[in-house]
Design a protein around this motif. Structure first.
Motif, PDB file in Angstrom:
ATOM      1  N   MET A   1       0.853  -1.200   0.000  1.00  0.00           N
ATOM      2  CA  MET A   1       0.000   0.000   0.000  1.00  0.00           C
ATOM      3  C   MET A   1       0.887   1.247   0.000  1.00  0.00           C
ATOM      4  O   MET A   1       1.862   1.308   0.732  1.00  0.00           O
ATOM      5  CB  MET A   1      -0.901  -0.002   1.236  1.00  0.00           C
ATOM      6  CG  MET A   1      -1.868   1.160   1.297  1.00  0.00           C
ATOM      7  SD  MET A   1      -3.195   1.055   0.058  1.00  0.00           S
ATOM      8  CE  MET A   1      -4.193  -0.284   0.728  1.00  0.00           C
ATOM      9  N   SER A   2       0.552   2.197  -0.847  1.00  0.00           N
ATOM     10  CA  SER A   2       1.305   3.443  -0.879  1.00  0.00           C
ATOM     11  C   SER A   2       1.240   4.119   0.479  1.00  0.00           C
ATOM     12  O   SER A   2       0.195   4.158   1.135  1.00  0.00           O
ATOM     13  CB  SER A   2       0.735   4.387  -1.938  1.00  0.00           C
ATOM     14  OG  SER A   2       1.368   5.650  -1.874  1.00  0.00           O
ATOM     15  N   LYS A   3       2.379   4.670   0.901  1.00  0.00           N
ATOM     16  CA  LYS A   3       2.452   5.329   2.193  1.00  0.00           C
ATOM     17  C   LYS A   3       1.885   6.744   2.177  1.00  0.00           C
ATOM     18  O   LYS A   3       1.762   7.367   3.217  1.00  0.00           O
ATOM     19  CB  LYS A   3       3.914   5.372   2.677  1.00  0.00           C
ATOM     20  CG  LYS A   3       4.522   4.000   2.936  1.00  0.00           C
ATOM     21  CD  LYS A   3       3.799   3.271   4.043  1.00  0.00           C
ATOM     22  CE  LYS A   3       4.457   1.928   4.350  1.00  0.00           C
ATOM     23  NZ  LYS A   3       3.714   1.182   5.382  1.00  0.00           N
ATOM     24  N   LEU A 121       6.755   2.653  -1.221  1.00  0.00           N
ATOM     25  CA  LEU A 121       6.897   1.729  -0.090  1.00  0.00           C
ATOM     26  C   LEU A 121       7.547   2.368   1.124  1.00  0.00           C
ATOM     27  O   LEU A 121       7.325   1.926   2.248  1.00  0.00           O
ATOM     28  CB  LEU A 121       7.700   0.494  -0.537  1.00  0.00           C
ATOM     29  CG  LEU A 121       7.137  -0.244  -1.761  1.00  0.00           C
ATOM     30  CD1 LEU A 121       7.996  -1.454  -2.085  1.00  0.00           C
ATOM     31  CD2 LEU A 121       5.688  -0.665  -1.519  1.00  0.00           C
ATOM     32  N   ASP A 122       8.385   3.362   0.926  1.00  0.00           N
ATOM     33  CA  ASP A 122       9.016   4.101   2.022  1.00  0.00           C
ATOM     34  C   ASP A 122       8.706   5.577   1.823  1.00  0.00           C
ATOM     35  O   ASP A 122       9.127   6.161   0.833  1.00  0.00           O
ATOM     36  CB  ASP A 122      10.534   3.915   2.013  1.00  0.00           C
ATOM     37  CG  ASP A 122      10.965   2.480   2.227  1.00  0.00           C
ATOM     38  OD1 ASP A 122      11.033   2.050   3.381  1.00  0.00           O
ATOM     39  OD2 ASP A 122      11.233   1.798   1.213  1.00  0.00           O
ATOM     40  N   ALA A 123       7.996   6.164   2.737  1.00  0.00           N
ATOM     41  CA  ALA A 123       7.622   7.576   2.571  1.00  0.00           C
ATOM     42  C   ALA A 123       8.208   8.447   3.675  1.00  0.00           C
ATOM     43  O   ALA A 123       7.711   9.523   3.971  1.00  0.00           O
ATOM     44  CB  ALA A 123       6.108   7.723   2.548  1.00  0.00           C
ATOM     45  N   GLY A 125      11.242   9.822   3.665  1.00  0.00           N
ATOM     46  CA  GLY A 125      12.144  10.856   3.170  1.00  0.00           C
ATOM     47  C   GLY A 125      13.528  10.758   3.764  1.00  0.00           C
ATOM     48  O   GLY A 125      14.337  11.676   3.624  1.00  0.00           O
ATOM     49  N   SER A 126      13.844   9.632   4.419  1.00  0.00           N
ATOM     50  CA  SER A 126      15.138   9.481   5.077  1.00  0.00           C
ATOM     51  C   SER A 126      16.241   9.052   4.117  1.00  0.00           C
ATOM     52  O   SER A 126      17.419   9.156   4.431  1.00  0.00           O
ATOM     53  CB  SER A 126      15.028   8.430   6.180  1.00  0.00           C
ATOM     54  OG  SER A 126      14.741   7.150   5.633  1.00  0.00           O
ATOM     55  N   GLY A 127      15.869   8.545   2.942  1.00  0.00           N
ATOM     56  CA  GLY A 127      16.865   8.078   1.995  1.00  0.00           C
ATOM     57  C   GLY A 127      17.315   6.656   2.227  1.00  0.00           C
ATOM     58  O   GLY A 127      18.226   6.167   1.542  1.00  0.00           O
ATOM     59  N   ASN A 128      16.681   5.943   3.161  1.00  0.00           N
ATOM     60  CA  ASN A 128      17.107   4.571   3.473  1.00  0.00           C
ATOM     61  C   ASN A 128      16.427   3.532   2.586  1.00  0.00           C
ATOM     62  O   ASN A 128      17.006   2.498   2.285  1.00  0.00           O
ATOM     63  CB  ASN A 128      16.812   4.253   4.947  1.00  0.00           C
ATOM     64  CG  ASN A 128      17.701   5.038   5.881  1.00  0.00           C
ATOM     65  OD1 ASN A 128      18.855   5.299   5.565  1.00  0.00           O
ATOM     66  ND2 ASN A 128      17.169   5.440   7.035  1.00  0.00           N
ATOM     67  N   PHE A 129      15.186   3.738   2.228  1.00  0.00           N
ATOM     68  CA  PHE A 129      14.436   2.847   1.339  1.00  0.00           C
ATOM     69  C   PHE A 129      14.488   1.389   1.826  1.00  0.00           C
ATOM     70  O   PHE A 129      14.794   0.465   1.066  1.00  0.00           O
ATOM     71  CB  PHE A 129      14.948   2.962  -0.093  1.00  0.00           C
ATOM     72  CG  PHE A 129      14.856   4.363  -0.636  1.00  0.00           C
ATOM     73  CD1 PHE A 129      13.625   4.898  -0.989  1.00  0.00           C
ATOM     74  CD2 PHE A 129      15.991   5.155  -0.754  1.00  0.00           C
ATOM     75  CE1 PHE A 129      13.528   6.200  -1.473  1.00  0.00           C
ATOM     76  CE2 PHE A 129      15.900   6.457  -1.225  1.00  0.00           C
ATOM     77  CZ  PHE A 129      14.676   6.979  -1.583  1.00  0.00           C
ATOM     78  N   ILE A 130      14.174   1.230   3.098  1.00  0.00           N
ATOM     79  CA  ILE A 130      14.276  -0.090   3.725  1.00  0.00           C
ATOM     80  C   ILE A 130      13.272  -1.064   3.128  1.00  0.00           C
ATOM     81  O   ILE A 130      13.615  -2.194   2.762  1.00  0.00           O
ATOM     82  CB  ILE A 130      14.067   0.038   5.253  1.00  0.00           C
ATOM     83  CG1 ILE A 130      15.216   0.850   5.865  1.00  0.00           C
ATOM     84  CG2 ILE A 130      13.980  -1.341   5.900  1.00  0.00           C
ATOM     85  CD1 ILE A 130      14.986   1.224   7.307  1.00  0.00           C
TER      86      ILE A 130
END
Length: 370
Positions: A1-3, A121-123, A125-130
């Motif tokens: 699901m989109s964050k 999937l990651d919203a 904004g930390s740049g980690n894209f876990i």
């Protein structure tokens, strides 16, 4: 699901705006890298939305596609659109699930597609894209040997410089770019997931030697037009003409060496048709351009990042660009490189002035004979 986006709501009007851009390239890449005919392939459309890409792949001849999405609204639209394919078994399954994980056994698919999905999937904004990384690991797990992962995305550099609406509010664009992986971040994710990226390209839109054919700079390119007409004449009906070139915009703004002397670059650009000029040439030759793309990276030249290359005549002779340089321009370029090197700034200057990894160097046009 989109964050951050409600796709159940968006599904009502989604198909009024979207189409399966680049699906022809994807089908070709999947077939080539999997080493199987399209009819023998089973593809997972992960984050399938309303099924635009799944429908396109089936129309191109892919044997089976499985749909996966977290939005029931999107999947309902896909079921209507692909009702015939579901009935015939070309759509093998329709699965509602949130990634990660991806709920299929190991070695289930020949290819997995993520079309404008990973950034949802990651919203943080930390740049980690876990979660995006975890999802790619899952894609590797469910792939068969020699399987292929296809990812389409919009790069932050594209939003910042190439999309008109993104430049209406740079504050909004900067915020959005934080949730979009860059080329460098995607490369890091691939390494973690033990994925080898074999090709990167930009699909453009709303033969390498063609610019050598007209020896006089102009805006008409009569010899190119004649050559394209000849190519059309010797090509069977429905046949394909492939053209690779460097666009003037690429030469002016995206290659480090061409920014050493802009007068030389401006002169060289007069021999290179722009996208708009190519479209006029195609029309005159009665051929239809069905796809445009930039191949990302600098692999057109083995020593592209030899930053002292312009000092070497043998290096310069590998590119027609340098053949238009005057002696004065060459001396100016050599002096600039020598000064930057003496200050220890040459590599930084060159990399700061190069966009080949995100904009590409080589442009390809795929044309059909009408």
């Amino acid at each position: 699901m989109s964050k951050y986006e409600d796709y159940n709501s968006a599904s009502r009007n989604y198909d009024n705006q979207r189409f399966a851009m680049g699906s022809d390239v994807m089908a070709a890449m999947i077939q080539f890298h999997c080493g199987k005919p399209l009819k023998d392939l089973h593809v997972l459309d992960a984050g399938c939305g309303t099924g635009n890409y799944a429908k396109a792949l089936i129309d191109y001849g892919v044997g089976q596609v499985t749909l996966l999405d977290a939005s029931p609204g999107m999947l309902e639209k896909a079921k209507v659109k692909l009702a015939d394919a579901i009935e015939s078994g070309k759509i093998k399954e329709v699965v509602e699930a949130t990634m990660p994980p991806i709920p299929f056994p190991d070695a289930s698919f020949d290819a997995v597609m993520f079309n404008l999905v990973l950034h949802h999937l990651d919203a943080t904004g930390s740049g980690n894209f876990i979660k995006a990384t975890q999802t790619l690991k899952e894609a590797v797990r469910i792939l068969r040997p020699e399987g292929t992962v296809i990812i389409s995305t919009c790069l932050p550099s594209t939003y910042t410089h190439a999309v008109w609406c993104a430049q209406l509010s740079m504050t909004l664009t900067e915020r959005f770019n934080k949730i979009m992986p860059s080329v460098e971040q995607l490369d890091e994710m691939f390494e973690v997931c033990q994925l080898r990226c074999v090709q990167k390209m930009n699909i453009l839109g709303s033969a390498l030697v063609l610019h050598h054919i007209d020896t006089e700079s102009s805006t008409e390119f009569p010899s190119v037009t004649h050559t394209l007409k000849e190519a059309r004449r010797v090509t069977v009906s429905g046949g394909v003409i492939l053209i690779t070139t460097c666009l003037p915009t690429t030469i002016s703004g995206d290659m480090w060496m061409t920014q050493l002397n802009m007068e030389l670059s401006a002169r060289f650009n007069r021999y290179n048709p722009s996208v708009e000029q190519f479209e006029k040439l195609f029309m005159a030759a009665n051929i239809s351009c069905v796809q445009k793309m930039n191949i990302l990276g600098s692999s057109i030249s083995k020593e592209y990042f030899n930053f002292e290359g312009p000092l070497d005549e043998a290096w310069r002779k590998t590119s027609s660009y340098w053949q238009l340089a005057t002696e004065t321009e060459l001396e100016d370029i050599k002096r600039k490189i020598t000064e930057l090197k003496s200050k220890g700034e040459l590599e930084k200057w060159a990399r700061d002035h190069d966009n080949s990894d995100t904009a590409g160097v080589l442009t390809m046009f795929v044309c059909e004979c009408k």
